[in-house]
Scaffold this motif. Structure first.
Motif, PDB file in Angstrom:
ATOM      1  N   ILE A 100       0.815  -1.152   0.057  1.00 18.37           N
ATOM      2  CA  ILE A 100       0.031   0.033  -0.087  1.00 18.37           C
ATOM      3  C   ILE A 100       0.875   1.275  -0.089  1.00 18.37           C
ATOM      4  O   ILE A 100       1.709   1.307   0.918  1.00 18.37           O
ATOM      5  CB  ILE A 100      -0.819  -0.019   1.272  1.00 18.37           C
ATOM      6  N   GLN A 101       0.673   2.258  -0.859  1.00 20.04           N
ATOM      7  CA  GLN A 101       1.314   3.394  -0.878  1.00 20.04           C
ATOM      8  C   GLN A 101       1.036   4.203   0.249  1.00 20.04           C
ATOM      9  O   GLN A 101       0.255   4.986   0.494  1.00 20.04           O
ATOM     10  CB  GLN A 101       0.810   4.089  -2.460  1.00 20.04           C
ATOM     11  N   VAL A 102       2.307   4.293   1.174  1.00 23.31           N
ATOM     12  CA  VAL A 102       2.078   5.099   2.454  1.00 23.31           C
ATOM     13  C   VAL A 102       3.051   6.128   2.431  1.00 23.31           C
ATOM     14  O   VAL A 102       4.327   5.906   2.043  1.00 23.31           O
ATOM     15  CB  VAL A 102       2.217   4.270   3.671  1.00 23.31           C
ATOM     16  N   GLU A 103       2.985   7.410   2.646  1.00 23.28           N
ATOM     17  CA  GLU A 103       3.921   8.344   2.762  1.00 23.28           C
ATOM     18  C   GLU A 103       3.951   8.491   4.332  1.00 23.28           C
ATOM     19  O   GLU A 103       3.396   8.917   4.932  1.00 23.28           O
ATOM     20  CB  GLU A 103       3.236   9.862   2.128  1.00 23.28           C
ATOM     21  N   THR A 104       5.330   8.357   4.857  1.00 22.95           N
ATOM     22  CA  THR A 104       5.673   8.529   6.536  1.00 22.95           C
ATOM     23  C   THR A 104       6.519   9.407   6.703  1.00 22.95           C
ATOM     24  O   THR A 104       7.702   9.336   6.131  1.00 22.95           O
ATOM     25  CB  THR A 104       5.953   6.916   6.506  1.00 22.95           C
ATOM     26  N   LEU A 105       6.112  10.371   7.547  1.00 21.16           N
ATOM     27  CA  LEU A 105       7.005  11.417   8.159  1.00 21.16           C
ATOM     28  C   LEU A 105       7.456  11.226   9.701  1.00 21.16           C
ATOM     29  O   LEU A 105       6.422  10.669  10.301  1.00 21.16           O
ATOM     30  CB  LEU A 105       6.275  12.568   7.883  1.00 21.16           C
ATOM     31  N   GLY A 106       8.577  11.679   9.940  1.00 20.12           N
ATOM     32  CA  GLY A 106       8.657  11.611  11.240  1.00 20.12           C
ATOM     33  C   GLY A 106       8.105  12.797  12.008  1.00 20.12           C
ATOM     34  O   GLY A 106       8.496  13.990  12.432  1.00 20.12           O
ATOM     35  N   ALA A 107       6.833  12.580  12.220  1.00 18.77           N
ATOM     36  CA  ALA A 107       5.915  13.898  12.603  1.00 18.77           C
ATOM     37  C   ALA A 107       5.090  12.974  13.641  1.00 18.77           C
ATOM     38  O   ALA A 107       3.895  12.755  13.094  1.00 18.77           O
ATOM     39  CB  ALA A 107       5.168  14.653  11.761  1.00 18.77           C
ATOM     40  N   GLY A 108       5.188  13.028  14.879  1.00 14.51           N
ATOM     41  CA  GLY A 108       4.223  12.307  16.005  1.00 14.51           C
ATOM     42  C   GLY A 108       4.211  13.145  17.184  1.00 14.51           C
ATOM     43  O   GLY A 108       4.856  14.057  17.186  1.00 14.51           O
ATOM     44  N   GLY A 109       3.312  12.441  17.918  1.00 11.06           N
ATOM     45  CA  GLY A 109       3.235  13.300  19.239  1.00 11.06           C
ATOM     46  C   GLY A 109       4.476  13.266  19.969  1.00 11.06           C
ATOM     47  O   GLY A 109       4.842  14.088  20.860  1.00 11.06           O
ATOM     48  N   GLY A 110       5.463  12.277  19.702  1.00  9.59           N
ATOM     49  CA  GLY A 110       6.927  12.484  20.325  1.00  9.59           C
ATOM     50  C   GLY A 110       7.936  13.051  19.615  1.00  9.59           C
ATOM     51  O   GLY A 110       8.783  13.090  20.018  1.00  9.59           O
ATOM     52  N   SER A 111       7.662  13.734  18.471  1.00 12.58           N
ATOM     53  CA  SER A 111       8.592  14.487  17.638  1.00 12.58           C
ATOM     54  C   SER A 111       9.361  15.507  18.468  1.00 12.58           C
ATOM     55  O   SER A 111       8.581  16.424  19.129  1.00 12.58           O
ATOM     56  CB  SER A 111       7.867  14.931  16.313  1.00 12.58           C
ATOM     57  N   ILE A 112      10.477  15.637  18.500  1.00 13.65           N
ATOM     58  CA  ILE A 112      11.183  16.506  19.312  1.00 13.65           C
ATOM     59  C   ILE A 112      11.500  17.991  18.579  1.00 13.65           C
ATOM     60  O   ILE A 112      11.841  17.767  17.350  1.00 13.65           O
ATOM     61  CB  ILE A 112      12.544  15.957  19.613  1.00 13.65           C
ATOM     62  N   GLY A 113      11.250  19.063  19.199  1.00 12.18           N
ATOM     63  CA  GLY A 113      11.649  20.223  18.645  1.00 12.18           C
ATOM     64  C   GLY A 113      13.132  20.791  18.988  1.00 12.18           C
ATOM     65  O   GLY A 113      13.553  20.314  20.193  1.00 12.18           O
ATOM     66  N   TRP A 114      13.591  21.193  18.041  1.00  7.30           N
ATOM     67  CA  TRP A 114      14.996  21.650  18.206  1.00  7.30           C
ATOM     68  C   TRP A 114      15.534  22.708  17.440  1.00  7.30           C
ATOM     69  O   TRP A 114      14.835  22.984  16.363  1.00  7.30           O
ATOM     70  CB  TRP A 114      16.011  20.286  17.886  1.00  7.30           C
TER      71      TRP A 114
END
Length: 700
Positions: free
Chosen positions: A328-342
């Motif tokens: 299945i064509q899935v676009e996945t990003l590192g953007a979740g509730g635990g994503s760290i701001g820096w």
């Protein structure tokens, strides 16, 4: 089977979701923190929650479930972290470096970047052993297999402690005899090793793709086998009457034995059920153009369904490794509730892709995390209840969240904490919007023609901001949003892909019978497989596709066709389908050019009975569900404004409210920005509409 329940389990990076459905349609959702070191611990914890809620025990739940279905990230995590099995490759002499040469290809976006590092090889050079043999492109054997070369490779592998072996020879899809004999030798000399044979796993043209797919499968197969063995044993011990079914990346279910041997089919199984769930959510409204978005603790997954059909990918680079089998064509990003701001070296604010995960988790979890994450931001903005998530079972510490944002972001940038928090919120939303644009605008779809279906526990706090930015004026958020992928699993069918190579020009009458015969052979094998899984012919359906191109083209495109006998009277249906598909993809076709087939594929489904739909009772007005007012920030000025807070459990069908507002469900929080309205539909989904565009035509 006489049973009460159907159980779906979706193991994510932060939470493991459990959906328990009754035949009547009553559905319950539960969450437990994931335990990556031993996923069965999270299963035990989640099943204990279900047992406590129902006043029974785990054995009663499992033994009374007709299907227990598991979507897992075990293979994905092993590939990300390079924790697969120690693997050896046996290939045609002279082709030991094909997985490193990679057809001279560098991933899109890095083609001209000389500093971009090469991919990590899953099989190091010294464990790639060439053997003397050669099959020609017409299937003739030019050089017989030198069996002693295979035996020498096995002796090396035994000395090196190899756990898994991949075999991939040139043109083996036309003449698999050499690969099969090599496999016999490996089984004889290394009886305990996992074995992947390229022409069995991916019997289609393209040597690099087939070898890379075989190597990746071999690398992950022992990991999946240990996982499947442990899960199957756990469920048998607790009274399971049917084998556990596992969710595959192709969007269907399979038994554990198949998944263990075909590990590449389970690499990205978690988000692959989202399109099926999204269509289920939108079905009562008649929408067939759906963008399903799923923001969990670690990632943000996007799938696009057009006119009820979700795109499948084949022959793609996944985590830098070429995979040939359908996904299945899935676009996945590192953007979740635990994503760290820096803050980067240029002093710019960034969000992710690094994640705090579940251990230690966001700063507000109070488990030792000190980095500010998306969850900390949502808490500081006033969107989340300070009493905690998951019905209060996961308490949140707003002071820790604010301290992390102040120390790491606001202070260094010289801005207020509130402005920093809203800036982080805006950036993570922009990341997600860019991902949606990649699956829609960059592929020729106008996102305004789609409805957004919301999945994942964290998505609903961001969804109106995303819709506003994309120009999408209608959003559907099911009450089961945070476990929508687990729900998608329990309404999915068994699915097996059967493939073959069949080079043939469609101006050649002899080709018709060959293509037709191959299709019939594939489908006979698929039917037999499904019969063994307990499906009679009345519950088996199938679809076909062909990889086709014009003579002289290098690459082919996949064309979906109906099931029919292929002969001189029907071959024009294949050609016409290809011309239409080629024009859709590339804006032109060449009806006078000869069309050739490269590969064929039959997909067989074992149709599973679906739970019924539950209908919500009519509500008594949104005011009845208001539980208070909370100050929240909805603009870049960082000014708090009062927003009414509603208890989702007290809202009923037809209840309607205006933004700004916050709706608290047990496992998700819905932020309704100013300018949006929300109404709960009897199907169990909130319908959010942008007020300013209320009169605009709805998506199809």
């Amino acid at each position: 089977m006489d049973s009460k329940y159907r159980l779906g389990i979706d193991a994510g990076g932060t939470f493991t979701d459990f959906v328990l459905a009754e035949k009547s349609g009553q559905t319950r959702l539960y969450k437990a923190l994931s335990t990556p070191s031993d996923p069965t611990i999270a299963m035990e914890n989640g099943l204990a929650l279900i047992a406590e809620d129902l006043g029974t025990d785990i054995r009663d739940i499992i033994s009374n479930s007709d299907l227990c279905i598991n979507g897992t990230t075990v293979g994905l995590n092993a590939l990300i972290q390079f924790r697969g099995a120690r693997t050896g490759l046996i290939c045609t002499a002279g082709h030991e470096d094909s997985i490193e040469i990679r057809n001279g290809h560098k991933e899109d976006g890095y083609r001209y970047d000389a500093t971009y590092p090469p991919a990590v090889m899953l099989v190091p050079r010294n464990l790639r052993r060439g053997v003397r043999e050669r099959v020609l492109s017409n299937g003739d054997i030019r050089v017989p297999l030198e069996e002693e070369d295979v035996r020498e490779a096995c002796r090396l592998f035994l000395r090196e402690g190899i756990e898994s072996v991949a075999i991939s020879f040139v043109w083996s899809v036309l003449q698999p005899e050499h690969e099969r004999r090599a496999a016999s030798i490996v089984r004889e000399m290394m009886p305990g090793v996992a074995l992947t044979v390229g022409s069995d796993l991916y019997p289609q043209v393209r040597e690099y793709t087939r070898t890379s797919t075989a190597v990746t499968n071999a690398y992950l197969s022992p990991i999946l086998k240990r996982y499947v063995t442990a899960v199957d044993a756990y469920f048998r011990t607790h009274g399971a009457r049917a084998p556990v079914r596992y969710f595959q990346s192709n969007g269907g279910l399979a038994v554990g034995g198949f998944v263990a041997d075909h590990a590449v089919y389970a690499i990205n199984s978690g988000p692959a059920s989202a399109p099926r769930a999204g269509l289920h959510v939108t079905e009562p409204f008649g929408y067939r153009n759906v963008i399903t978005v799923d923001m969990g603790g670690t990632s943000f997954d996007i799938t696009l369904t057009y006119d009820g059909v979700t795109n499948l990918n084949k022959n793609i680079d996944f985590l830098r490794y070429r995979i040939g089998v359908p996904m299945i064509q899935v676009e996945t990003l590192g953007a979740g509730g635990g994503s760290i701001g820096w803050i980067d070296d240029m002093g710019l604010l960034q969000m992710g892709p690094q994640s705090a995960g579940s251990d230690p988790g966001p700063a507000c979890y109070g488990r030792g995390g000190t980095e500010p994450t998306t969850t900390d931001v949502n808490l500081a903005l006033g969107y989340l209840n300070t009493q905690g998530l998951v019905g209060g079972r996961l308490p949140l510490d707003v002071a820790r969240a604010r301290a992390a944002i102040e120390t790491r972001i606001a202070g260094p940038l010289g801005i207020s904490l509130e402005q920093a928090a809203y800036g982080m919120f805006t950036i993570v939303n922009a990341n997600m919007v860019n991902g949606i644009r990649r699956v829609s605008i960059e592929r020729g779809y106008d996102p305004r023609d789609f409805v957004l279906a919301c999945a994942g526990g964290a998505t609903a706090a961001h969804i109106t901001a995303i819709g506003r930015e994309m120009g999408i004026d209608r959003i559907l958020i099911p009450k089961l949003a945070s476990g929508l992928c687990a729900f998608g699993q329990i309404i999915s069918d068994m699915k097996y892909n059967h493939m073959a190579t069949c080079p043939a020009r469609l101006d050649n009458g002899d080709a018709y019978a060959r293509i037709n015969g191959l299709f019939q052979e594939l489908e006979a094998n698929g039917r037999e497989q499904l019969r063994k899984d307990g499906f009679d012919d009345s519950r088996i359906r199938m679809s076909r596709s062909l990889d086709m191109r014009y003579v002289g083209q290098v690459h082919e495109c996949t064309v979906e066709v109906d099931v029919f006998d292929i002969d001189a009277s029907t071959v024009d249906r294949l050609k016409d389908a290809f011309h239409r598909r080629h024009e859709q993809l590339y804006t032109y076709s060449e009806p006078n050019n000869t069309v050739e087939v490269v590969n064929i594929e039959s997909t067989l489904y074992g149709v599973v009975d679906k739970p019924g739909r539950n209908r919500l009772a009519a509500g008594r007005g949104a005011g009845h569900a208001q539980k208070g007012v909370r100050d929240a920030i909805f603009s870049r000025d960082g000014v708090y404004r009062p927003a009414p807070v509603y208890d989702g459990n007290l809202l009923g069908a037809g209840d309607r409210l205006e933004g700004p507002a916050i709706i608290e469900e047990e496992t998700t929080t819905i932020v309704v920005e100013p300018g949006w309205t929300a109404e709960l539909h009897e199907s169990g989904s909130y319908v959010l509409i942008a007020s300013a565009r209320h009169s605009a035509s709805a998506p199809h």
